[in-house]
Enzyme design. Structure first.
Site, PDB file in Angstrom:
ATOM      1  N   ASP A 187       1.962   3.680   2.920  1.00 25.40           N
ATOM      2  CA  ASP A 187       0.943   4.620   2.458  1.00 25.40           C
ATOM      3  C   ASP A 187       1.569   5.751   1.630  1.00 25.40           C
ATOM      4  O   ASP A 187       1.599   5.664   0.404  1.00 25.40           O
ATOM      5  CB  ASP A 187       0.139   5.174   3.632  1.00 25.40           C
ATOM      6  CG  ASP A 187      -1.211   5.740   3.226  1.00 25.40           C
ATOM      7  OD1 ASP A 187      -1.647   5.502   2.091  1.00 25.40           O
ATOM      8  OD2 ASP A 187      -1.845   6.421   4.048  1.00 25.40           O
ATOM      9  N   HIS A 195       1.223   4.976  -2.321  1.00 23.99           N
ATOM     10  CA  HIS A 195       0.742   5.856  -3.375  1.00 23.99           C
ATOM     11  C   HIS A 195       1.923   6.512  -4.091  1.00 23.99           C
ATOM     12  O   HIS A 195       2.809   7.089  -3.439  1.00 23.99           O
ATOM     13  CB  HIS A 195      -0.144   6.960  -2.788  1.00 23.99           C
ATOM     14  CG  HIS A 195      -1.411   6.458  -2.179  1.00 23.99           C
ATOM     15  ND1 HIS A 195      -2.624   6.548  -2.817  1.00 23.99           N
ATOM     16  CD2 HIS A 195      -1.661   5.859  -0.983  1.00 23.99           C
ATOM     17  CE1 HIS A 195      -3.573   6.029  -2.040  1.00 23.99           C
ATOM     18  NE2 HIS A 195      -3.014   5.609  -0.924  1.00 23.99           N
ATOM     19  N   HIS A 254       0.849  -1.191   0.000  1.00 26.35           N
ATOM     20  CA  HIS A 254       0.000   0.000   0.000  1.00 26.35           C
ATOM     21  C   HIS A 254       0.885   1.242   0.000  1.00 26.35           C
ATOM     22  O   HIS A 254       1.251   1.763   1.054  1.00 26.35           O
ATOM     23  CB  HIS A 254      -0.920  -0.009   1.229  1.00 26.35           C
ATOM     24  CG  HIS A 254      -1.990   1.030   1.196  1.00 26.35           C
ATOM     25  ND1 HIS A 254      -3.336   0.731   1.167  1.00 26.35           N
ATOM     26  CD2 HIS A 254      -1.936   2.383   1.173  1.00 26.35           C
ATOM     27  CE1 HIS A 254      -4.049   1.839   1.149  1.00 26.35           C
ATOM     28  NE2 HIS A 254      -3.212   2.868   1.155  1.00 26.35           N
ATOM     29  N   GLU A 290     -11.168   3.993   7.513  1.00 29.90           N
ATOM     30  CA  GLU A 290     -10.164   4.984   7.898  1.00 29.90           C
ATOM     31  C   GLU A 290     -10.866   6.247   8.389  1.00 29.90           C
ATOM     32  O   GLU A 290     -10.669   6.682   9.526  1.00 29.90           O
ATOM     33  CB  GLU A 290      -9.252   5.291   6.713  1.00 29.90           C
ATOM     34  CG  GLU A 290      -8.128   6.260   7.015  1.00 29.90           C
ATOM     35  CD  GLU A 290      -7.333   6.649   5.775  1.00 29.90           C
ATOM     36  OE1 GLU A 290      -6.224   7.187   5.940  1.00 29.90           O
ATOM     37  OE2 GLU A 290      -7.809   6.412   4.635  1.00 29.90           O
TER      38      GLU A 290
END
Length: 331
Positions: free
Chosen positions: A278, A14, A12, A200
């Site tokens: 993330d 980005h 995960h 989240e």
């Protein structure tokens, strides 16, 4: 601590959240953009989180310059390529990079189709040059609404065979998954795996909808799953993967601090929970930091950390042959 005899995996991350400060400075100066500072340290507080933010959307505001430098497709290609180099520098053996073509296109009114092509090219070249096994996940940005989400989906479908999964990210609280059922039906029919940000900024009901309504086999974050014992049992019984992001969840105030993070509970329940970064450039961390520092702060013991590392390979969007090859490369 990371087991160096086992593949190091990040599921995960980005692309837009993993842009070096030096790259922002270089491209900002190249394109004569009005950067808020002209040196790396001056730029840092505008890009990196230095204290917890009041929610996910405040955290996302830190992306202004990471995407603001995407003036053309070459810039998109550059940061995609750099993402794989960054993974190599961290010692990562396999990484799944995700991106929103709409989010990347927005600042300079690029065509999302061109963004997708540039990202695919950059990641492919990065993987070839570094040897880091890399897969791409396409994101629909829920923040822009259903119609824009469909356009983003169509852009991703132009490179269908270069993308392994579809994701939904952005403003979970105001744009629930129910708005995107048709988008994900199309994504599943295209042959993509499904992983969705849920639990989240919204509660356990968002995770239920993600699984039942969108067909997710992995959940990004999923922190609010800890509020629903039946949901956690369902996740265990159905082998649904959890992409936990420790530092990110602290910085967005999804959890109060590391010790309050439910990852330890997830692992004790037998959930296929993992450790990921993330947006490492925004958070000012890397994957070794999450394993060697954040995981301990979250109360994990060495056995649980090792289990999270093994879970990551188990739930990776790879076939059995590719997983075996990663294991063989570590022996």
């Amino acid at each position: 601590m990371i087991d160096m005899k086992f593949p190091m995996v990040d599921l995960h991350r980005h692309i837009e959240g993993s842009v070096r400060l030096e790259t922002i400075l270089e491209l900002g100066q190249k394109y004569d953009l009005p950067l808020p500072a002209q040196d790396v340290e001056g730029l840092r507080p505008y890009v990196q989180v230095t204290e917890p933010q009041p929610g996910v959307m405040a955290f996302l505001a830190k992306f202004k310059w990471a995407v603001g430098i995407l003036v053309d497709y070459d810039a998109c290609r550059r940061i995609a390529y750099d993402n794989v180099l960054i993974a190599k520098d961290e010692g990562i053996d396999y990484i799944e990079l995700r991106f929103s073509p709409g989010f990347m296109a927005e600042p300079h009114s690029l065509d999302p189709v061109g963004v997708v092509e540039a990202v695919v090219d950059g990641v492919r070249q990065g993987a070839d040059d570094t040897g880091v096994k890399t897969n791409l996940i396409g994101i629909i940005s829920r923040t822009y609404g259903q119609e824009a989400g469909m356009k983003e989906l169509q852009a991703l479908l132009t490179k269908k065979d270069d993308i392994v999964a579809l994701d939904l990210a952005g403003d979970e609280a105001n744009f629930p998954g129910e708005l995107f059922v048709e988008h994900f039906r199309i994504g599943r029919e295209a042959g993509w795996e499904i992983t969705v940000h849920a639990g989240e900024a919204a509660g356990a009901e968002s995770i239920w909808q993600t699984i039942k309504g969108l067909g997710a086999t992995r959940i990004g974050h999923a922190a609010r799953a800890a509020d629903d014992v039946d949901l956690m049992k369902y996740i265990v019984d159905n082998g649904i993967g959890i992409e936990a992001n420790l530092t990110s969840n602290v910085q967005t105030m999804t959890v109060g601090d590391y010790a309050a993070h439910p990852l330890k509970v997830f692992l004790e329940m037998g959930m296929l929970a993992t450790i990921n970064t993330d947006d490492p450039a925004i958070s000012g961390i890397d994957l070794p930091y999450e394993y060697n520092h954040a995981a301990h702060a979250a109360g994990l013991n060495e056995k649980q950390i090792a289990q999270a590392q093994r879970n990551a390979l188990e739930i990776a969007f790879l076939n059995a042959e590719a997983k075996s090859a990663l294991m063989a490369a570590k022996s």
